[in-house]
Design an enzyme around this catalytic site. Structure first.
Site, PDB file in Angstrom:
ATOM      1  CB  CYS A 133      26.332  -9.972   3.301  1.00 26.16           C
ATOM      2  SG  CYS A 133      24.904  -9.276   4.501  1.00 26.16           S
ATOM      3  CB  THR A 160      12.301   2.785  22.219  1.00 32.30           C
ATOM      4  OG1 THR A 160      12.185   4.194  22.547  1.00 32.30           O
ATOM      5  CG2 THR A 160      13.362   2.484  20.980  1.00 32.30           C
ATOM      6  CE1 TYR A 201       9.413 -26.407 -18.196  1.00 31.82           C
ATOM      7  CE2 TYR A 201       7.683 -26.066 -19.527  1.00 31.82           C
ATOM      8  CZ  TYR A 201       8.763 -26.830 -19.302  1.00 31.82           C
ATOM      9  OH  TYR A 201       8.906 -27.999 -20.040  1.00 31.82           O
TER      10      TYR A 201
HETATM   11  C1  FAD Z   1      30.083 -11.806   8.070  1.00 33.22           C
HETATM   12  C2  FAD Z   1      28.897 -11.689   8.032  1.00 33.22           C
HETATM   13  C3  FAD Z   1      28.099 -12.048   6.946  1.00 33.22           C
HETATM   14  C4  FAD Z   1      26.711 -11.679   6.698  1.00 33.22           C
HETATM   15  N1  FAD Z   1      25.973 -12.342   5.803  1.00 33.22           N
HETATM   16  C5  FAD Z   1      24.647 -12.132   5.765  1.00 33.22           C
HETATM   17  C6  FAD Z   1      24.016 -12.314   4.719  1.00 33.22           C
HETATM   18  O1  FAD Z   1      24.412 -13.237   3.727  1.00 33.22           O
HETATM   19  N2  FAD Z   1      22.422 -12.012   4.705  1.00 33.22           N
HETATM   20  C7  FAD Z   1      22.014 -11.378   5.916  1.00 33.22           C
HETATM   21  O2  FAD Z   1      20.774 -11.067   5.605  1.00 33.22           O
HETATM   22  N3  FAD Z   1      22.476 -10.924   6.734  1.00 33.22           N
HETATM   23  C8  FAD Z   1      23.782 -11.215   6.892  1.00 33.22           C
HETATM   24  N4  FAD Z   1      24.704 -10.695   7.701  1.00 33.22           N
HETATM   25  C9  FAD Z   1      23.965  -9.992   8.943  1.00 33.22           C
HETATM   26  C10 FAD Z   1      23.829  -8.468   8.457  1.00 33.22           C
HETATM   27  O3  FAD Z   1      24.939  -7.984   8.192  1.00 33.22           O
HETATM   28  C11 FAD Z   1      23.083  -7.861   9.644  1.00 33.22           C
HETATM   29  O4  FAD Z   1      21.785  -8.176  10.132  1.00 33.22           O
HETATM   30  C12 FAD Z   1      22.977  -6.396   9.168  1.00 33.22           C
HETATM   31  O5  FAD Z   1      24.176  -5.797   8.908  1.00 33.22           O
HETATM   32  C13 FAD Z   1      22.079  -5.628  10.647  1.00 33.22           C
HETATM   33  O6  FAD Z   1      22.171  -4.259  10.368  1.00 33.22           O
HETATM   34  P1  FAD Z   1      22.310  -3.235  11.367  1.00 33.22           P
HETATM   35  O7  FAD Z   1      22.407  -1.664  10.832  1.00 33.22           O
HETATM   36  O8  FAD Z   1      21.425  -3.390  12.436  1.00 33.22           O
HETATM   37  O9  FAD Z   1      23.616  -3.395  12.067  1.00 33.22           O
HETATM   38  P2  FAD Z   1      25.123  -3.530  11.667  1.00 33.22           P
HETATM   39  O10 FAD Z   1      25.078  -3.538  10.281  1.00 33.22           O
HETATM   40  O11 FAD Z   1      25.967  -4.074  12.477  1.00 33.22           O
HETATM   41  O12 FAD Z   1      25.360  -1.724  11.841  1.00 33.22           O
HETATM   42  C14 FAD Z   1      25.619  -1.261  13.159  1.00 33.22           C
HETATM   43  C15 FAD Z   1      26.696  -0.339  13.303  1.00 33.22           C
HETATM   44  O13 FAD Z   1      26.429   0.520  14.402  1.00 33.22           O
HETATM   45  C16 FAD Z   1      27.667   1.006  14.941  1.00 33.22           C
HETATM   46  N5  FAD Z   1      27.685   1.187  16.325  1.00 33.22           N
HETATM   47  C17 FAD Z   1      27.421   0.362  17.334  1.00 33.22           C
HETATM   48  N6  FAD Z   1      27.504   0.977  18.635  1.00 33.22           N
HETATM   49  C18 FAD Z   1      27.806   2.270  18.337  1.00 33.22           C
HETATM   50  C19 FAD Z   1      27.752   3.350  19.181  1.00 33.22           C
HETATM   51  N7  FAD Z   1      27.362   3.210  20.477  1.00 33.22           N
HETATM   52  N8  FAD Z   1      27.834   4.564  18.449  1.00 33.22           N
HETATM   53  C20 FAD Z   1      28.165   4.619  17.017  1.00 33.22           C
HETATM   54  N9  FAD Z   1      27.991   3.653  16.090  1.00 33.22           N
HETATM   55  C21 FAD Z   1      27.730   2.498  16.711  1.00 33.22           C
HETATM   56  C22 FAD Z   1      28.558  -0.187  14.448  1.00 33.22           C
HETATM   57  O14 FAD Z   1      29.796   0.258  14.428  1.00 33.22           O
HETATM   58  C23 FAD Z   1      27.901  -0.751  13.283  1.00 33.22           C
HETATM   59  O15 FAD Z   1      28.570  -0.134  11.863  1.00 33.22           O
HETATM   60  C24 FAD Z   1      26.059 -11.019   7.863  1.00 33.22           C
HETATM   61  C25 FAD Z   1      26.761 -10.414   9.046  1.00 33.22           C
HETATM   62  C26 FAD Z   1      28.238 -10.899   8.982  1.00 33.22           C
HETATM   63  C27 FAD Z   1      29.038 -10.041  10.003  1.00 33.22           C
END
Ligand code: FAD
Length: 552
Positions: A43, A274, A432
């Site tokens: 983020c 799952t 407030y």
């Molecule tokens: C630029 C940006 C800004 C954001 N801003 C906000 C915000 O302000 N507020 C908010 O609520 N959300 C925001 N988000 C969304 C938020 O970052 C995501 O919802 C959150 O990170 C999801 O978490 P996650 O653990 O599910 O996935 P991720 O954080 O995407 O992590 C998943 C990880 O799994 C790894 N992975 C994938 N496949 C494999 C594999 N086969 N083997 C090993 N590793 C693997 C990836 O490399 C990744 O590092 C933003 C996202 C981005 C990209």
């Protein structure tokens, strides 16, 4: 000793791993992350591009070393999970050295997140067409604008990542064109609320093209991009950032025969299990239940991902006792000097579900000050509240404005989560003092206004009522001195203080749209006129909202 393997090491994965360790000192925990970083601040990435966050190390919430030393987690970066053998209970991994091996598990957590959608259009793979998802993406973009001095950028997609990218590229000194295929930016908001943001983008020098899709990227002779758009127009830019949405990284689950939900995420039970009882999933990769509609959907946000990671750990360590109760999509974004926030369902979403205004839902829009008007520095905000006609449920809220938007959306988000109705919003006792709020907080005001609608005390015009019904007459009840700033052609002007004496000037066969600056005097006038038998509707949010939405 139970061995848990977690695939993905950021929001959901890292939360799950840390919680698991806190609950079970004896657990063996392996975290596989295909990238070089774990637990990084996705983020914060746009703010690194803009130079607001200066130090790359600030983007690391945790390092692999710290996760290892503090939590005794076997963190393996640059280790990609390739496939899952459910019968053998192993994960096929390609390690940092390129060699493949099978990692056994007792419990598996899939927290692989989501990846940016990259549509199959010509030129999309050109080097200067970038996405913004990883630390390396952000570092690359920062280098293009600050070292290589790329001065023009096209941002494709007007969701919150696109808007944050646009703001930060402006911050870095680029000229920015924002290209959005749908007619409005910021999809969680309704069009009129999003329209307030378009004014702010334009005031800050962003060229905004809505209803326009990028159809082809070409490389110019100087290495820059020529972007062909729907409708025949072209845009030139030194670089492009694609931010048109994300897709769950669920292929590994699908290939393993796990059930996939209707939006492409992994299907899970409320306990985040799952279709295989030994495999959990959490974060952007799962289909979630919409807290308002109860339908399955995909809502990729950091807060839900972190909480789901924690719940998965609780259920692994302590038995499947805790349910994830759904996602309401509470979100907030900074758009230059404004803040845009929403929680629950938008009106668009309610209509898409087949709900009918008046019968199934009601809505109000109000203008409110961030704090008491007599204390310096108050700014305006617009609150849209969606609720059931009997007021027993709040379906959603959207707020756009200056200071204090984040606080109000969180109050309403909490109210929704706790199943509070509209009258409870009116009853809330909120802190407030003049620098912070008003004795009637904007959330209370939204609750009062919604209660008035339910009680039949007021009827509101639509934000575009004057375009839809040019035969209606605007009754402007502001003071004469206020008209110089902005006035309606053809409006009847009777200041609120004279309404009672001059009511006979109004033609009783007409419908009047009553307007003041913020809505309160219009409401008071409407109460008087309504009781005298006139047909009146109050314009929501007054001229403040009218002007913000109509850009006049
Ligand atoms: C630029 C940006 C800004 C954001 N801003 C906000 C915000 O302000 N507020 C908010 O609520 N959300 C925001 N988000 C969304 C938020 O970052 C995501 O919802 C959150 O990170 C999801 O978490 P996650 O653990 O599910 O996935 P991720 O954080 O995407 O992590 C998943 C990880 O799994 C790894 N992975 C994938 N496949 C494999 C594999 N086969 N083997 C090993 N590793 C693997 C990836 O490399 C990744 O590092 C933003 C996202 C981005 C990209």
């Amino acid at each position: 000793m139970t061995k848990t393997v977690i695939i993905g090491g950021v929001a959901a994965g890292a939360s799950c791993a840390a919680r698991l360790r806190r609950l079970d000192e004896s657990a063996e925990i392996v975290m596989l992350e295909k990238g070089p970083y774990v637990s990084f601040a996705n983020c914060g990435l746009p703010y690194f591009v803009g130079g607001v966050i200066r130090d790359r190390s600030d983007l690391s919430v945790q390092t692999p070393e710290r996760l290892k030393s503090r939590f005794r987690i076997d963190v393996r970066t640059e280790s990609e999970a390739l496939s899952i053998d459910r019968a053998a209970k192993t994960v096929r991994v390609r390690g940092a050295d390129g060699r493949e091996y099978d990692e056994p598990y007792d419990r598996l957590v899939i927290a692989t997140g989501a990846s940016p959608i990259v549509p199959d259009i010509p030129g999309i793979r050109l080097k200067r067409v970038r996405t913004l998802t990883t630390v390396d993406d952000a570092v690359g973009l920062r280098s293009l604008v600050s070292v290589h001095r790329f001065m023009s950028a096209a941002v494709i997609g007007g969701g919150f990542i696109g808007l944050e990218a646009a703001e930060n590229l402006r911050e870095a000194g680029c000229s920015v064109t924002l290209i959005e295929a749908s007619p409005q930016i910021m999809p969680p908001l309704d069009p009129e609320m999003a329209e307030v943001l378009t004014g702010e983008l334009r005031r800050n020098g962003v060229e905004l093209l809505t209803g326009t899709a990028a159809e082809e990227f070409q490389e110019r002779d100087d290495g820059g991009l020529l972007i062909r758009l729907s409708g025949g127009r072209t845009v030139e830019a030194d670089l492009a950032v694609l931010a048109i949405g994300v897709r769950p990284n669920s292929a590994i689950a699908r290939d393993a025969g796990l059930e996939i939900g209707k939006t492409g995420g992994i299907a899970v039970s409320p306990e985040l299990v799952t279709s295989d009882p030994d495999i959990y999933a959490a974060g952007d990769v799962i289909d979630v239940t919409d807290f308002i509609s109860g339908e399955k959907t995909s809502i990729p946000l950091a807060g839900p991902a972190n909480r789901q990671g924690r719940i998965a750990a609780n259920n692994i360590a302590l038995g499947n006792h805790e349910a994830y109760k759904g996602t309401q999509g509470s979100s907030v974004a900074k758009v230059f000097g404004l803040t845009a926030a929403s929680t629950g369902s938008s009106e668009k979403a309610l209509v898409k579900r087949g709900l009918l205004k008046g019968r199934d839902y009601e809505s109000v829009i109000i203008s409110a000050g961030s704090h008491a008007g007599y204390y310096p520095g108050a700014s305006d905000m617009f609150i849209k509240l969606l609720f059931s006609p009997d007021g027993s449920r709040v379906f959603g809220a959207e707020i756009v404005g200056g200071a204090g938007v984040d606080k109000r959306i969180d109050v309403i988000a909490a109210a929704i989560r706790l199943h509070a109705g509209v009258r409870a919003l009116a009853e809330l006792e909120l802190a407030y003092a003049p620098p912070y709020s008003s004795a009637k907080d904007p959330v209370n005001m939204a609750g009062f206004t919604a209660s008035n609608v339910i009680d039949g005390l007021v009827s509101f015009a639509d934000w575009d009522e004057l375009e839809k019904h040019p035969e209606h007459t605007v009754l402007d009840v502001r003071e004469k001195g206020e008209l110089a700033e902005f006035s309606f052609r053809g409006a009847v002007h009777i200041p609120f203080g004279s309404i009672r004496e001059r009511v006979m000037e109004l033609n009783p066969s007409k419908t009047f749209i009553v307007m003041c600056r913020g809505g309160v005097r219009a409401y008071d006038s409407a109460r008087i006129l309504q009781q005298k038998g006139y047909k009146v509707k109050v314009y929501p949010g007054g001229t403040l909202f009218y002007r913000a939405v109509h850009h006049v």
